[in-house]
Scaffold this active site. Sequence first.
Site, mmCIF file in Angstrom:
data_model
loop_
_atom_site.group_PDB
_atom_site.id
_atom_site.type_symbol
_atom_site.label_atom_id
_atom_site.label_comp_id
_atom_site.label_asym_id
_atom_site.label_seq_id
_atom_site.Cartn_x
_atom_site.Cartn_y
_atom_site.Cartn_z
ATOM 1 N N PHE A 1 0.812 -1.220 0.000
ATOM 2 C CA PHE A 1 0.000 0.000 0.000
ATOM 3 C C PHE A 1 0.845 1.270 0.000
ATOM 4 C CE2 PHE A 1 -2.427 -3.348 2.160
ATOM 5 C CZ PHE A 1 -3.469 -3.495 1.259
ATOM 6 N N HIS A 2 1.907 1.289 -0.823
ATOM 7 C CA HIS A 2 2.729 2.484 -0.979
ATOM 8 C C HIS A 2 2.739 2.912 -2.442
ATOM 9 C CE1 HIS A 2 5.268 1.202 2.777
ATOM 10 N NE2 HIS A 2 4.067 1.649 3.095
#
Length: 218
Positions: free
Chosen positions: A175-176
């Site tokens: 989730f980056h």
Amino acid sequence: HINGPLVYKVSQPITANDVANSLPRRIHTGLRYAINRKGFLAMGASYAGGFIRADPAAATPDIQAQILMFSGESPADGPHPFSGCTIVCALLRPESRGHVRITSADPFVAPDIQPNYLAEQKDRDVIVAGLKAVRKIMAQPAVQPFLEAEYEPGPNCVSDSEILDYIRARGRTSFHPTSTCRMGIDDTAVVDERLRVRGIQGLRVCDASIMPALVSGN
């Protein structure tokens, strides 16, 4: 980032799985946090971590490893019924490139998103080497007294191809996301050096999506 998880059954101490699977422990943990702000509820998801140079030729570390004091198939499924921990092996600076494309002028229509994870051979080689490096750490005498067994991928998953198949099946995003509204001075950049969206008056994008490339780690 994409990461490959290593899951271990833990012999000691207790993990968040033990708390989640026991009503008395959940009550005790909640009271402990309410009274003195200590215990599992005072911890972040990642308890400890470090960086590994999985590719000896790399100029800087290319894998980030983090230990999570819980384990499960997915957040929706909840924790495993046993005491477990997860070692996340995250690939830094991947070379594989995906895309995000608008499919309609209707803002409620979902975009076409293709992350294209592990498309490049180097990404596949590095994440496999990273998982093997983490396995070596977890096999050290200082760690072994705390572990019962490797649950996933398990001792029968040995070859590079088997490890890669496991990562493909169980790998998850960290989730980056970045670079979907890339900043730059060329015609293909979405925003300019002042973060103004090209071709749309009065609109700026000011988040991680404007980064031209993925950052290494947290």
